[in-house]
Design a protein around this motif. Structure first.
Motif, PDB file in Angstrom:
ATOM      1  N   GLY A 109      28.540  25.281  30.944  1.00 33.02           N
ATOM      2  CA  GLY A 109      29.338  26.479  30.689  1.00 33.02           C
ATOM      3  C   GLY A 109      28.483  27.689  30.374  1.00 33.02           C
ATOM      4  O   GLY A 109      28.843  28.822  30.691  1.00 33.02           O
ATOM      5  N   CYS A 110      27.332  27.461  29.758  1.00 32.80           N
ATOM      6  CA  CYS A 110      26.404  28.540  29.408  1.00 32.80           C
ATOM      7  C   CYS A 110      25.417  28.853  30.527  1.00 32.80           C
ATOM      8  O   CYS A 110      24.559  29.727  30.391  1.00 32.80           O
ATOM      9  CB  CYS A 110      25.623  28.178  28.141  1.00 32.80           C
ATOM     10  SG  CYS A 110      26.632  28.186  26.649  1.00 32.80           S
ATOM     11  N   GLY A 111      25.502  28.104  31.632  1.00 32.26           N
ATOM     12  CA  GLY A 111      24.610  28.350  32.753  1.00 32.26           C
ATOM     13  C   GLY A 111      23.248  27.696  32.621  1.00 32.26           C
ATOM     14  O   GLY A 111      22.302  28.087  33.291  1.00 32.26           O
ATOM     15  N   LEU A 112      23.143  26.679  31.767  1.00 30.53           N
ATOM     16  CA  LEU A 112      21.873  25.972  31.577  1.00 30.53           C
ATOM     17  C   LEU A 112      21.927  24.614  32.256  1.00 30.53           C
ATOM     18  O   LEU A 112      22.934  23.917  32.171  1.00 30.53           O
ATOM     19  CB  LEU A 112      21.587  25.776  30.083  1.00 30.53           C
ATOM     20  CG  LEU A 112      21.408  27.042  29.253  1.00 30.53           C
ATOM     21  CD1 LEU A 112      21.318  26.696  27.778  1.00 30.53           C
ATOM     22  CD2 LEU A 112      20.176  27.802  29.708  1.00 30.53           C
ATOM     23  N   ARG A 113      20.841  24.232  32.901  1.00 33.66           N
ATOM     24  CA  ARG A 113      20.765  22.926  33.561  1.00 33.66           C
ATOM     25  C   ARG A 113      19.914  21.937  32.777  1.00 33.66           C
ATOM     26  O   ARG A 113      19.908  20.750  33.075  1.00 33.66           O
ATOM     27  CB  ARG A 113      20.192  23.069  34.973  1.00 33.66           C
ATOM     28  CG  ARG A 113      20.950  24.012  35.874  1.00 33.66           C
ATOM     29  CD  ARG A 113      22.317  23.583  36.237  1.00 33.66           C
ATOM     30  NE  ARG A 113      22.319  22.340  37.003  1.00 33.66           N
ATOM     31  CZ  ARG A 113      23.412  21.701  37.343  1.00 33.66           C
ATOM     32  NH1 ARG A 113      24.575  22.170  36.998  1.00 33.66           N
ATOM     33  NH2 ARG A 113      23.346  20.590  38.008  1.00 33.66           N
ATOM     34  N   ARG A 162      33.841  26.253  30.023  1.00 31.72           N
ATOM     35  CA  ARG A 162      33.640  26.713  31.396  1.00 31.72           C
ATOM     36  C   ARG A 162      32.854  28.021  31.361  1.00 31.72           C
ATOM     37  O   ARG A 162      32.857  28.747  30.365  1.00 31.72           O
ATOM     38  CB  ARG A 162      34.956  26.873  32.146  1.00 31.72           C
ATOM     39  CG  ARG A 162      35.810  28.032  31.712  1.00 31.72           C
ATOM     40  CD  ARG A 162      37.072  28.102  32.540  1.00 31.72           C
ATOM     41  NE  ARG A 162      37.923  29.208  32.085  1.00 31.72           N
ATOM     42  CZ  ARG A 162      39.194  29.323  32.373  1.00 31.72           C
ATOM     43  NH1 ARG A 162      39.795  28.404  33.107  1.00 31.72           N
ATOM     44  NH2 ARG A 162      39.888  30.354  31.936  1.00 31.72           N
ATOM     45  N   ALA A 163      32.189  28.286  32.475  1.00 33.07           N
ATOM     46  CA  ALA A 163      31.401  29.502  32.588  1.00 33.07           C
ATOM     47  C   ALA A 163      32.325  30.710  32.614  1.00 33.07           C
ATOM     48  O   ALA A 163      33.474  30.627  33.057  1.00 33.07           O
ATOM     49  CB  ALA A 163      30.551  29.461  33.856  1.00 33.07           C
ATOM     50  N   LEU A 164      31.827  31.818  32.123  1.00 34.13           N
ATOM     51  CA  LEU A 164      32.584  33.061  32.178  1.00 34.13           C
ATOM     52  C   LEU A 164      32.757  33.492  33.622  1.00 34.13           C
ATOM     53  O   LEU A 164      31.851  33.328  34.444  1.00 34.13           O
ATOM     54  CB  LEU A 164      31.854  34.174  31.429  1.00 34.13           C
ATOM     55  CG  LEU A 164      31.685  34.000  29.930  1.00 34.13           C
ATOM     56  CD1 LEU A 164      30.830  35.139  29.379  1.00 34.13           C
ATOM     57  CD2 LEU A 164      33.020  33.975  29.233  1.00 34.13           C
TER      58      LEU A 164
END
Length: 143
Positions: free
Chosen positions: A78-82, A116-118
């Motif tokens: 959700g924060c965009g980190l893998r 979830r991602a923005l």
């Protein structure tokens, strides 16, 4: 001077809304429970209050650890980190924004149920934004 707004800004009662909220990770702490298990406490602030996620990543129970790992993975996506350098000190999450779905549990406490991602702002393109939401499994394990 006594300010009602200042006192109530950290209170959840009547502040946090159920449903989807934009939240920012404002604190990441490693703590030890009364039972002696280490966990990570993540504080997220919405426009209407704070919510906390406790991740029992070092618990004795494998099932508890798996639930915490899935929750952390969903928050990261959700924060965009893998990936994270150290899941017990996930400082990469600091100041990241994410959408969270909040529900009240059976005891009346607010609980994050999904991340979830923005969605990207109009005219903005972002490969990580607007992604699919991830559901956090319910469990009977008390924390």
């Amino acid at each position: 001077m006594f300010s009602v707004d200042e006192v109530l800004k950290d209170s959840l009662t009547g502040q946090v809304q159920e449903g989807w909220n934009v939240a920012k990770v404002v604190d990441v702490l490693q703590r030890t429970s009364k039972a002696g298990n280490q966990y990570v406490q993540i504080t997220m602030e919405t426009g209407r209050g704070k919510v906390w996620e406790r991740l029992n990543l070092a618990h004795n129970s494998e099932n508890v650890r798996e639930i915490a790992q899935r929750t952390l993975a969903n928050l990261c996506l959700g924060c965009g980190l893998r990936s994270l350098r150290d899941p017990m000190q996930p400082n990469e999450l600091m100041f990241k924004e994410v959408e969270i779905f909040i529900e009240r549990d059976s005891e009346g406490f607010f609980k994050v149920k999904q991340y979830r991602a923005l969605a990207p702002a109009p005219g903005q393109t972002d490969a990580n934004a607007g992604g699919a939401s991830t559901v956090i499994a319910d469990d009977d394990i008390p924390f």
